[in-house]
Design an enzyme around this catalytic site. Structure first.
Site, short mmCIF file in Angstrom:
data_model
loop_
_atom_site.label_atom_id
_atom_site.label_comp_id
_atom_site.label_asym_id
_atom_site.label_seq_id
_atom_site.Cartn_x
_atom_site.Cartn_y
_atom_site.Cartn_z
N GLU A 159 16.10 -0.10 18.63
CA GLU A 159 16.29 -1.52 18.92
C GLU A 159 17.66 -1.84 19.51
O GLU A 159 17.78 -2.71 20.38
CB GLU A 159 16.10 -2.33 17.63
CG GLU A 159 14.66 -2.46 17.17
CD GLU A 159 13.88 -3.47 17.99
OE1 GLU A 159 14.49 -4.20 18.80
OE2 GLU A 159 12.65 -3.51 17.85
N SER B 155 -1.05 -5.15 -43.30
CA SER B 155 -0.26 -4.31 -44.22
C SER B 155 0.93 -3.65 -43.54
O SER B 155 1.53 -2.73 -44.13
CB SER B 155 -1.17 -3.22 -44.82
OG SER B 155 -2.20 -3.79 -45.59
#
Length: 791
Positions: A70, A329
């Site tokens: 680019e 429990s």
């Protein structure tokens, strides 16, 4: 001239300032795993998926491909590349249409921040904005803008979002082919989208690869290999690896990056798959949750809040990691550990699993079975309710609640209620997250800690138990055999050895199992988020198998066992007194046990609740040498003998062998003392059933007989046990009927809440044709059950 141009530029710069996005609002909120992969993302206000990233968080291969394709002179030009602009303009004049862009990375960022019409005035404005960017920002900052805001097709912007959406990986891990693909994609995001046009995307990618070879950035062999890779038509911008955790952490997002967690992606997927597979075979509306926590750092490595986030029939949107539920429990290990610290018990203290009333509170066991005499370790492993309630009554509910709060576990009580005996059986509220946090103490020398969901959370810890108590409790729970393994001494490596505890709330609404290994603490909850009962779903049968599957899937870690604290020791103790034997032939030592002790203290057996006179144990009495009966000091008996008796708790006597009952029984008062000896309510007699009776159907009937349960004497409510199982309750003086469903040998016991009892053995046989020989099954529990064994 130059000074004049600079003056104009600065004037325009002041009058036309750059419009920069607000960092907090311009990015999707992303919650990421430990390796940076996204767990879940939430788009920005405009529905755009954009994840913040910096150049050092992107693969260098992508940076090379981007800049060389680019903008080859990005690091040198002032924002505009005049040579590229002239070349693009000449090509435009010759062809009558644009053949190359000529735009630099800086100019592309300018167009992203300030969109403009595609004409000459618009191009001039773009060039001006590019100069502005170069004036106000460094090259690295401009490149960062591009990495975060470049368009990649549809609602995806930025290289990180594109990498996850199209490739399923972070931008840090791109290959040569993937880097080339993402470098070219912003040129034509719609035309090159790999999920819609994979062939077109492949051609564009190869063009970048050829350019990289032409400029000798990448060697030709590497480029040739990269071209072999197939562009997959994938698009997934919305990862959902831990959706409920991400939803919980969404508001913790910061402008400088995503919310970073400790989640291990592989472990998260494994646990989620195990839960999804498990719940697929459960009834409708059943959900499940799991937590996996690293003990050393308290980091949450896996967080699954529901069975399936997208399944509304299973309430997938409800996070059961945070939900307050009855813990069943699961609080019992902490009670036993605190009782050890207080010097009340050691691991083999004699406890009694038998019917009893605690100021009107009359709990039962989950299985409605009673064991009789049992050690503290076995009572905890088997989660027996009566020993736990008895122990809590002695420790004190308020003190127990205070200790849990000091350790970081805050229980919630029903309205207008406070700590009471029901808390140990689940009569409170707690979350899976809180319980797992408390259980980490068993692997951290008693230090429980607040679980860490994100990397910015500090370690916060409190003492739940002393190091010695935590070590003993973990050892007890670890010695509880895994039911998914065959019986016997199957050796497991340390990473698979787990100290585990189950829990089931009232009405089968919640099933729990929490396990602790050297490295991890794992918590499981199974049930219905709407609180409806799930019959048959309980901790040992439902949650425990899921726990063991998860434990077996955890990363292996080999090493020595953790050291045992100096405060922990092993000692031989005796039942029923609970203390050390005085020798090999100690007459007060009826049964020998090997116990874990804390601080070298060996507490005696707790006082017998059924003893209204609070007599000492052992008890010293005087007996008549001629009759063997008890005499008082003022009885006219020459040369009485002193006898020391080690007494068993009265409620345990129905389970003792005849020999142990005789050894523990206090002789009757000798009539020579001249004092009346009369029956009272402390005596119970089973009526209508003589020992060794054989019951069979009348005549030729094949229906098994029905037993009338009737007793004389006793105090308060009577409990009827058949082979150890509770079959009926009845007030004194009333009767109950019990229909037999199978033949066999039976042991019937009636008890009251004061520990008085009577027992009888009998046989039930079925009917048959005249002359047919009857065959009885093998005797079942012909004698009272032995210590700690279920009938």
């Amino acid at each position: 001239m130059c000074l004049y141009a600079i003056t104009i530029f600065l004037s325009l710069d002041a009058g036309l300032p750059l419009s920069l996005p607000e960092a907090r609002k311009s990015f999707a909120v992303t919650v990421v795993a430990d390796d940076g992969s996204p767990l879940r993302s939430f788009p920005d206000a405009g529905g755009v998926w954009r994840y913040p990233v910096t150049p050092d968080q992107v693969s260098p291969l992508y940076i090379d491909a981007l800049l060389n394709y680019e903008d080859h002179h990005f690091w040198r030009h002032p924002g505009i590349n005049p040579l590229s602009m002239i070349r693009a303009f000449i090509q435009f004049l010759q062809a009558g249409r644009p053949l190359s862009g000529g735009s630099t990375i800086t100019m592309q960022v300018a167009r992203i921040l300030h969109p403009h019409p595609r004409n000459i005035p618009g191009k001039l404005m773009q060039m001006f904005r590019a100069l502005q960017l170069e004036h106000h920002f460094s090259k690295t900052e401009i490149l960062t803008f591009y990495l975060n805001y470049a368009p990649f097709g549809g609602p995806v912007e930025g290289v990180q979002a594109a990498s996850f959406a199209y490739l399923g990986k972070p931008a840090k891990e791109l290959s040569h082919a993937e880097a080339a693909l993402l470098a070219v994609l912003p040129q034509a995001p719609t035309r090159f989208r790999p999920d819609r046009h994979p062939r077109r995307a492949t051609r564009a990618r190869n063009k970048v690869l050829d350019r990289m070879a032409k400029f000798d950035i990448w060697d030709r062999k590497t480029v040739a290999d990269a071209k072999i890779e197939t562009v997959m038509p994938r698009f997934d911008p919305r990862p959902m690896m831990a959706p409920l955790l991400a939803r919980r952490l969404k508001n913790r997002a910061r402008p400088d990056g995503p919310v970073r967690t400790f989640i291990d992606p592989f472990l998260q997927i494994t646990v989620a798959d195990l839960i999804r597979g498990f719940t697929a075979s459960t009834p409708d509306h059943t959900s499940a949750a799991a937590l996996v926590v690293e003990n050393s750092t308290l980091a949450v490595r896996a967080y699954v809040g529901s069975a399936d986030f997208l399944d509304n029939s299973r309430f997938g949107h409800v996070d059961m990691v945070q939900a307050l539920r009855s813990p069943g429990s699961t609080l019992k290990p902490f009670l036993y550990g605190i009782a050890m610290e207080e010097g009340l018990i050691h691991s083999e203290s004699l406890m009694v699993d038998a019917p009893f009333s605690f100021s009107g509170y009359r709990p039962d066991n989950f299985t409605r079975h009673f064991t009789g005499p049992v050690g503290a370790a076995e009572a905890l492993q088997r989660s027996l309710n009566l020993p736990a309630v008895d122990l809590l009554d002695r420790v004190g509910p308020k003190y127990f609640d205070t200790r849990l709060r000091q350790g970081g576990l805050k229980l919630r009580y029903p309205t207008h209620q406070g700590p009471n005996l029901t808390m140990i059986l689940g009569g409170v509220g707690a979350s899976l997250e809180e319980l797992v946090s408390a259980y980490t103490a068993l692997a951290r020398n008693g230090l429980a800690g607040k679980l860490r969901l994100t990397k910015d959370q500090p370690i916060r810890e409190r003492y739940m138990l002393s190091p010695g108590a935590a070590c003993i409790i973990r050892q007890i729970l670890q010695e509880n055999r895994r039911p998914d393994l065959p019986a016997g001494r199957l050796s497991l490596d340390r990473s698979r050895q787990v100290a585990w505890k189950t829990g089931t709330s009232y009405g089968f609404r919640d099933a729990w199992t929490i396990g602790v290994t050297d490295r991890y603490t794992v918590g499981i909850w199974v049930g219905r988020p709407d609180g409806a009962p799930s019959p048959g779903q309980y901790g040992r049968a439902t949650a425990a198998p899921l726990l063991f599957h998860i434990v077996d899937s955890l990363p292996r870690q080999y090493g020595p066992s953790p050291p045992v604290p100096d405060s922990v020791d092993r000692a031989e103790i005796c039942w029923p007194l609970g203390t050390r034997p005085t020798g090999n032939d100690d007459p007060l030592c009826h049964k020998r046990r090997r116990a874990w002790t804390l601080n070298h203290v060996i507490p005696p057996t707790l006082p017998d609740r059924a003893d209204r006179h609070w007599q000492p144990n052992p008890l010293t009495v005087w007996v008549n040498p001629e009759t063997g009966l008890r005499v008082e000091p003022d009885c006219p008996v020459p040369d009485p003998h002193k006898k020391i008796i080690a007494r068993w708790p009265r409620a345990a006597e129905p389970w003792l062998s005849p020999r142990l009952r005789r050894k523990s029984r206090i002789p009757r008062l000798d009539p020579v003392c001249g004092r009346p000896v009369s029956d009272s309510a402390d005596t119970i007699r089973i009526m209508g059933v003589a020992p060794d009776t054989v019951f069979r159907p009348p005549g030729a009937s094949t229906r098994l007989p029905t037993l009338t349960l009737e007793a004389q004497g006793g105090r308060g409510e009577l409990y009827w046990l058949l082979n150890g199982d509770l079959i009926a309750r009845s007030p004194v003086g009333s009767t109950r009927l019990y229909p037999f469903t199978r033949t066999g040998h039976y042991h019937l016991t009636v008890m009251d809440l004061a520990g008085n009892y009577d027992s009888v053995e009998f046989v039930v046989i079925g009917g048959g044709r005249p002359g047919e020989r009857m065959t009885l099954p093998i005797p079942v529990n012909l004698r009272p059950p032995k210590f700690g064994l279920r009938a």
